[in-house]
Design an enzyme around this catalytic site. Structure first.
Site, PDB file in Angstrom:
ATOM      1  N   GLU A 107       0.799  -1.226   0.000  1.00  0.00           N
ATOM      2  CA  GLU A 107       0.000   0.000   0.000  1.00  0.00           C
ATOM      3  C   GLU A 107       0.835   1.281   0.000  1.00  0.00           C
ATOM      4  OE1 GLU A 107      -3.296   0.545  -0.217  1.00  0.00           O
ATOM      5  OE2 GLU A 107      -3.705  -1.590  -0.460  1.00  0.00           O
ATOM      6  N   SER A 479     -45.468 -35.236  34.385  1.00  0.00           N
ATOM      7  CA  SER A 479     -45.149 -35.771  35.713  1.00  0.00           C
ATOM      8  C   SER A 479     -44.008 -35.057  36.414  1.00  0.00           C
ATOM      9  CB  SER A 479     -44.821 -37.268  35.599  1.00  0.00           C
ATOM     10  OG  SER A 479     -45.962 -37.991  35.186  1.00  0.00           O
TER      11      SER A 479
END
Length: 778
Positions: A107, A479
């Site tokens: 860059e 239950s």
């Protein structure tokens, strides 16, 4: 020469740095007087139009990056992130040299030498723009920072000139390292990711110091075109750009030929989405809602870190257990057929587009990969997933869908070219046909002492269904509600040794004027103790017991455990679980039995910190136990604990003790009428956990399915992790209970005051119990 010096001095006024003057003088000398005059005219125009409209500069001098909300387990594992920008701010000194070298090589190789602008490159770019087409970049790192913070991406002369001015202002205000730090934390790198630290996590699931040269070079290649050069979207272009970065590093002497060759040939494993260390989407969403309610939109940008009470290993064990056991249930009930179908064009490119479109409607779910069939026979299936790799399924991998591969298979269930199927891969890389389950499940585990969450899984797949079944699903408990009725009965003088008659019972109040006749899943067995009845989940005994203590008393008693009385009917069906509870509510209720009789308040968040680690809020330590927190008598909790241990030793939950190889487990199965819901709630030591399975639109899970086959396996697989390395937990009897005739009883109910037997005269063994009556004094 004097004319050029005058131009230099004039142009240097806004940017009084020595390096700027040096660069400018060198460039203008190369241009000559005429060129310098042209530049002077151009720059004067720039100054007149650009300088008055420059934006405020404090955005870079007082940099405050948008950092997302992150959610962690108590032991620091990332489990969720929320915000438009994925970013981890990393100081420049913590960024590894290999990544800085890779980025600057491609860059801006002269970054530490120039004064912010490469004049020759800028002039070339301006000429190209004025003569048609903006094909020259020439942007330095500093100019890219100016663009990222202040400017749009429009390609105009004015924007480029403004970028130049801003670049010099940045260079005059910040050091080179500060500028590079801004760039490497702010730059967009695809996949909603900003900054290289976040990109390392997104694409490689690594921290910056863990990056290899090959990985660093690939990340450094993304800024040129984040949408098209990121490896998740286009690995071919990303690879080509990576090789260009490596060649540039070699040219600049940053790496050796050997390093170049090794990095260029290193295979990279690319992640296609942000990876988390714990599977806890439902937890993360719950935290997000809480934080948004408190901080609104700032929650997503201020870098808040939320530490939950979850344990990473236990959370992942819970997630894996839910997924594994839901899929096991689904496998038991057969293959339903492909999820969808698409006509595949003959042209390769058009076919690829068609596959992408249909798979976008059928996203993969963790290890359940969606794919389109491209070749099929009873012995081989080839399919294309979204990743583009071909899946090949054969042998045992075809067994689950064998009928769907036959020529005479039903049309809607047949697998053919163009069918959308699911495939999963085992540890050896072998593929099998699977399917997305229709059933859902939930799991939650709490610390029974302080109510802190240890694990929570709100459903099978958050991306498919965001409804959190743990906190929001009101279901019939079956239950699993019975222990609370038994607990109420202990306060009325009953004991685990009380004899009850498990015989047919006919009561008024059934449908269409018929009597109501509750049934057991395993028939009738005559007289038995309450301990045996609970262990074997005898429905008729539970009804008789509720009848004896009254439904109104029991419903009021349920509130001690945190249940909502309005959600439970004041009739005998309550003891069979005809009311409504949530899994979280059930976990809190069973915690009362686990901790000796105290109510706990579930809590999820332990602390909140800001982006710098400063603590904004921290949960206070749990308060000391006081009488007002007590839900039930410690004697009641002890006796119920002994009965619930019996359920897991010899009753409907016996598979738990057998498979885990320990006998300090306690809990209760639950199966509703027609097996619409399956439950298991239980605990060991300070770990209380509840698992549930069912359909969102209630329907039967199958005639041979029970809480023990549906929910108990989820609980067992989680407890294997949660209890690993922990010694057995034993309970000492509290004052006020005695072991009488083989079982526990409150002291005040010893002798004639306790309930010895109920309804045994209806038993076929009446003569035996007549004798028992004489022994007990009638």
């Amino acid at each position: 020469m004097s004319f050029i010096s005058t131009v230099v001095n004039f142009l240097a006024l806004p940017f009084a740095t020595a390096s700027y003057r040096k660069d400018l003088r060198r460039t203008l000398l190369a241009l000559g007087a005429d060129g310098a005059l042209a530049v002077l005219v151009l720059i004067i125009a720039m100054l007149l139009t650009v300088l008055p409209s420059l934006p405020s500069f404090d955005v870079v001098t007082d940099y405050r990056p948008k950092i997302p909300l992150r959610v962690y387990t108590a032991d620091g594992a990332l489990l969720g992130e929320f915000g438009d920008e994925h970013r981890d701010f990393t100081p420049i000194k913590e960024i590894p040299p290999v990544l800085k070298d890779a980025l600057l090589s491609i860059e801006d190789s002269r970054f530490y030498e120039h004064s912010g602008v490469d004049y020759r490159g800028v002039l070339r770019a301006l000429v190209a723009d004025l003569t048609g087409g903006f094909r020259q970049g020439a942007s330095t790192i500093t100019m890219q920072v100016a663009r990222a913070f202040f400017l749009s991406q429009e390609k105009t002369v004015r924007r480029k000139l403004t970028e130049v001015v801003l670049a010099y202002r940045i260079e005059s205000a910040l050091s080179k390292d500060q500028i590079l730090e801004l760039y490497m934390n702010q730059i967009y790198l695809g996949q909603r990711t900003h900054g290289f630290a976040a990109a390392a996590r997104t694409y490689f699931n690594k921290r910056l110091p863990e990056l290899t040269l090959a990985e660093a070079a690939m990340l450094a290649g993304i800024p040129q075109n984040p949408a098209k050069r990121n490896p998740a979207v286009n690995p071919v272009r990303a690879k080509a750009r990576q090789e260009l970065v490596l060649k540039r590093m070699l040219q600049l002497g940053k790496i050796t030929q050997a390093q170049y060759a090794e990095a260029a040939n290193q295979p990279l494993k690319i992640s296609r989405s942000l990876q988390f260390e714990a599977h806890a989407d439902y937890v993360a969403e719950l935290v997000r809602q809480q934080l948004y309610a408190q901080y609104k939109g700032d929650a997503y940008t201020q870098g808040l870190n939320v530490y939950t009470t979850l344990d990473k290993a236990e959370q992942n064990a819970a997630y894996d257990s839910v997924r594994r056991n839901v899929l096991a249930y689904d496998q038991r009930h057969g293959y339903r057929g492909p999820e969808g179908f698409v006509d595949l064009p003959s042209d390769a490119d058009e076919q690829e587009d068609a596959i992408d479109r249909i798979l976008a409607k059928h996203p993969s779910s963790d290890n359940l990969i969606s794919a389109v069939v491209t070749e099929v026979s009873p012995k081989l299936v080839r399919a294309e997933p979204a990743s583009g790799d071909t899946i090949e399924i054969k042998g045992e991998g075809l067994r689950f869908a064998a009928r769907a591969l036959q020529p005479n298979a039903k049309v809607d269930a047949k697998i053919r070219v163009g069918s959308v199927i699911r495939a999963s891969q085992d540890g050896k890389g072998r593929w099998s046909i699977s399917q997305m389950p229709e059933v859902d499940a939930a799991f939650v585990a709490l610390n029974a002492e302080d109510g802190s969450y240890r694990a929570m899984v709100g459903g099978f797949d958050f991306s498919r269904n965001q409804f959190n079944h743990v906190t929001n699903a009101w279901r019939q408990p079956g239950s699993s509600i019975k222990p609370f009725v038994y607990s109420a009965a202990l306060e009325k003088g009953f004991s685990p040794a009380t004899l009850m008659n498990d015989a047919p019972l006919s009561l008024p109040g059934g449908e269409n004027g018929q009597p109501w006749e509750p049934k057991n899943d395993d028939g009738f067995d005559g007289a038995m103790t309450l301990r045996q009845a609970l262990a074997r989940s005898k429905n008729v005994v539970a009804v008789r017991l509720l009848q004896a203590i009254s439904p109104n008393y029991a419903r009021d008693y349920l509130q001690r455990f945190g249940f909502d009385a309005a959600k439970h009917p004041a009739n005998l069906t309550m003891t069979l679980g005809s009311g409504s509870v949530t899994p979280l509510q059930m976990a809190g209720a069973y915690a009362v039995f686990a901790n000796g009789g105290y109510r706990v308040t579930p809590r999820l968040v332990q602390k909140i910190t800001d982006a710098r680690g400063n603590v904004l809020w921290e949960a206070p330590p749990p308060p000391a136990r006081e009488d007002e927190q007590r839900a039930i008598d410690p004697r009641n909790a002890f006796i119920m604990d002994s009965m619930l241990r019996e359920v897991v030793r010899s009753g409907t939950g016996a598979a738990a003790s057998q498979r885990l190889g320990r006998y300090d487990l306690a809990g209760k199965t639950g199966t509703t009428s027609n097996a619409v819901d399956g439950w298991f709630a239980g605990y060991s030591g300070n770990v209380v956990a509840v698992s549930w399975m069912g359909h969102d639109q209630p329907k039967s899970l199958g005639g041979r399915e029970f809480g023990a086959t549906l929910a108990l396996p989820i609980w067992i697989d989680y407890m294997r992790q949660a209890l690993s390395g922990k010694p057995p937990n034993e309970r000492k009897p509290p004052p006020g209970v005695s072991f009488v005739d083989g079982d526990w009883l409150y002291d005040e109910f010893k002798g004639d005051e306790g309930v010895k037997a109920l309804d045994v005269e209806e038993s076929p063994l009446k003569s035996i119990f007549d004798t028992l009556k004489k022994v007990f004094g009638g």
